[in-house]
Structures are given as structure tokens and as C-alpha cells.
Design an enzyme around this catalytic site. Structure first.
Site, PDB file in Angstrom:
ATOM      1  N   SER A 185       0.798  -1.221   0.000  1.00  0.00           N
ATOM      2  CA  SER A 185       0.000   0.000   0.000  1.00  0.00           C
ATOM      3  C   SER A 185       0.834   1.276   0.000  1.00  0.00           C
ATOM      4  CB  SER A 185      -0.938   0.022   1.214  1.00  0.00           C
ATOM      5  OG  SER A 185      -0.203  -0.052   2.411  1.00  0.00           O
TER       6      SER A 185
ATOM      7  N   HIS B 283      -0.268   6.291   6.400  1.00  0.00           N
ATOM      8  CA  HIS B 283       0.147   6.007   5.030  1.00  0.00           C
ATOM      9  C   HIS B 283       0.505   7.307   4.330  1.00  0.00           C
ATOM     10  CE1 HIS B 283      -1.255   1.932   5.547  1.00  0.00           C
ATOM     11  NE2 HIS B 283      -0.811   1.636   4.331  1.00  0.00           N
TER      12      HIS B 283
END
Length: 309
Positions: free
Chosen positions: A48, A290
Site C-alpha cells: 500500500s 500512510h
């Protein structure tokens, strides 16, 4: 890394993520300097931190990979002016190293084995992976929970060396995370060999993860609810992961892209207008812990710099 479950996205740190790319150089006279970059075909592999979940419109199938059309592979391909047919982004949130050679199930569809996109025509490969193999995302969540409980049961404040979570991973001379990093390194070595067999003409670059947490935890309580000692512990584990990625890349005939140096001071505990990594509660479009759009641009710049060297 993994923002959702194992079957959908990837986790936090994971991870990201590791990058590979290729350069074909053509020299002008006696200058010895490259006059052009390779124009593909380019295959992007990873988890990711490569896919860029939540940043912008999803790109490609399956939808469960949460692959952004503004992640660093897409930005690199755009900068290299690659045709659509010469760019294949196989990255998928939640991916571990074994997902490179086998299909990966997600909450919304199945991603083919990522290495299936490689061929004898491939000239660039970027690879960003490893965070999920050491369960970095669950580890951060566990450390957040440990920190909150410790604070609730204690004085309500942390002291500089508090590290309630570290004690759950390191005890009696055994470092559970270090063991997982070593195991991931063995799997990565095998994978790099397989990439070389499938794409013998490609230059491969393994890209390390950008800074997620600082070396000191003084500024992380509000953003991440982590005890200061656990911030230092998690920072050190990411450093060890990146060292492993560099060593395995070099041993496997690939090159390493350092995204950490340029991202220092821009992790999840940095100011909202400068950070590359979003905290537990994102204020920009991105998955928790993230890269945001700024982070993916920074990672793309690091890859392009490596391609030009």
C-alpha cells in the site's frame, strides 16, 4: 503496508514502500553522462505504500487493491512519458512478499500474482514491499493501545523512556520483530532472483520506506498516542527493515532507493502542512499512517533521482 484487513488493504508501515526501476543510458561524446531515461516497459510492484490508498481515484483492477492513479509509480510513468501499454502497476494494499508470486485475495476482487506482469520486454521494475511481512501496521495499533492503557492506569503522563509496547515484542533476549525482518529478507532474496529470471533485461530498484515516526517521541503523543519510548522502538524497527531491504537489494543485483533521507521530519507526527505520512486520524486524503499525495510525490522524486544517477 495495510490500512485494512489482510484480505484487502495493507498495513501501516508495512510500511512502504520497495521500489525498483531501470535506466538505459546513452552517452553523448566523451561526457559519460546519460542522455535519456528508459521509456519502459515499466512494471511497479508493491504494497500500500506503493499503491497509495485513499489519495485519489482508484486505478485498475481489482478495486480492493486501493491503487491510486497518483501514486509514485503513476507519477514516475508520467514523468517518463510512458505510453499506457508500457506501464503496469501491479501494487496492491495488503500485499506481502508471497503475493508477488501468487494471487492475492482482497475484500473486492483478486489481484493476479504481481510478477505475472514481467516479461523479457520489461526494462524498469520498482519494488516496494516488506512492511506487512513484519506486521508493522498491527504493531503500531498494538502500541497505540498499550500506550493508551498505560497512560490511563498510570499518572496520566509519560516519562521519556516509557515503552510499554516494546516489552511485548522484546523479552529475555528475543526480538520478535527482528526475527520477522530476517525471515522477510530470505523471502525477498528469492523474489529478486525470480524477477531476474522473468525480466532479465530490467534494472531493478528496491525502494525503502519513508520516515513514519521520528527517532524521539516527544511530539507524537497528540498525533499518534504513543509512549515516547515506543516511538523510538518503532522508529528503530523501520530503520532495521530499510537496512535489510538495502542489503538484500545490493546482494541480489538490484539497486536501493532511499526515500527515508528526504522524508526526515515529514512523518506522521510532523505538522499538517509538511508531513508526508498521515497520522491515525488523517487530515488529508490518505489511509491512516500512510503516505499522502505529498509523500507519494516525494517518493517519486527519489525514484527518478535514482534513475538519473
Amino acid at each position: 503496508m495495510r490500512p485494512k484487513t489482510r484480505t484487502s488493504l495493507v498495513g501501516v508501515l508495512t510500511c512502504g514502500a520497495l521500489i525498483a526501476a531501470a535506466v538505459i543510458t546513452q552517452h553523448d561524446g566523451d561526457t559519460g553522462s546519460p542522455s535519456r531515461l528508459a521509456r519502459g516497459p515499466y512494471v511497479a510492484l508493491g504494497d500500500s505504500y506503493t499503491a497509495g490508498p485513499g489519495i485519489s481515484q482508484d486505478s485498475g483492477d481489482p478495486a480492493g487493491c486501493d491503487r491510486s492513479d497518483r501514486n509514485y509509480p503513476a507519477l514516475v510513468a508520467e514523468r517518463l512519458d510512458l505510453k499506457t501499454a508500457d506501464f503496469h502497476d501491479m501494487s496492491c494494499s495488503g500485499a506481502v512478499i508471497t503475493d508477488l508470486t501468487a494471487p492475492q485475495s482482497t475484500d473486492d476482487g483478486t489481484n493476479p500474482a504481481q510478477l505475472s506482469a514481467l516479461s523479457g520486454r520489461t526494462r524498469l521494475v520498482t519494488l516496494g514491499i516488506g512492511g506487512n511481512d513484519i506486521d508493522f501496521s498491527p504493531m503500531i495499533k498494538r502500541c497505540v493501545g498499550a500506550g493508551a492503557l498505560y497512560r490511563a492506569l498510570g499518572s496520566g503522563k509519560y516519562v521519556p523512556d516509557d515503552s510499554p509496547c516494546e516489552k511485548q515484542y522484546v523479552s529475555h533476549g528475543t526480538d520478535e520483530v527482528r526475527r520477522k525482518i530476517d525471515a522477510a529478507g530470505e523471502h525477498l532474496a528469492d523474489t529478486l532472483g525470480e524477477i531476474g529470471r522473468r525480466a532479465p533485461q530490467a534494472r531493478v530498484y528496491v525502494v525503502g520506506y519513508p520516515e513514519i515516526l521520528p527517532s524521539r517521541g516527544d511530539d507524537c503523543l497528540r498525533a499518534m498516542s504513543l509512549a515516547p519510548g515506543d516511538v523510538a522502538f518503532l522508529h528503530e524497527k523501520e530503520r532495521q527493515l530499510n537496512v535489510m531491504l538495502r542489503e538484500r537489494a545490493e546482494a541480489g543485483g538490484a539497486e536501493y532507493v532511499d526515500t527515508y533521507t528526504s522524508s526526515r521530519g515529514h512523518g506522521a507526527c510532523a505538522a499538517e502542512d509538511t508531513r508526508w505520512i498521515e497520522p491515525l486520524v488523517p487530515t488529508a486524503s490518505a489511509a491512516p499512517v500512510h503516505p499522502n499525495a505529498r509523500g507519494e510525490r516525494g517518493m517519486a522524486d527519489a525514484v527518478l533521482k535514482a534513475l538519473e544517477s
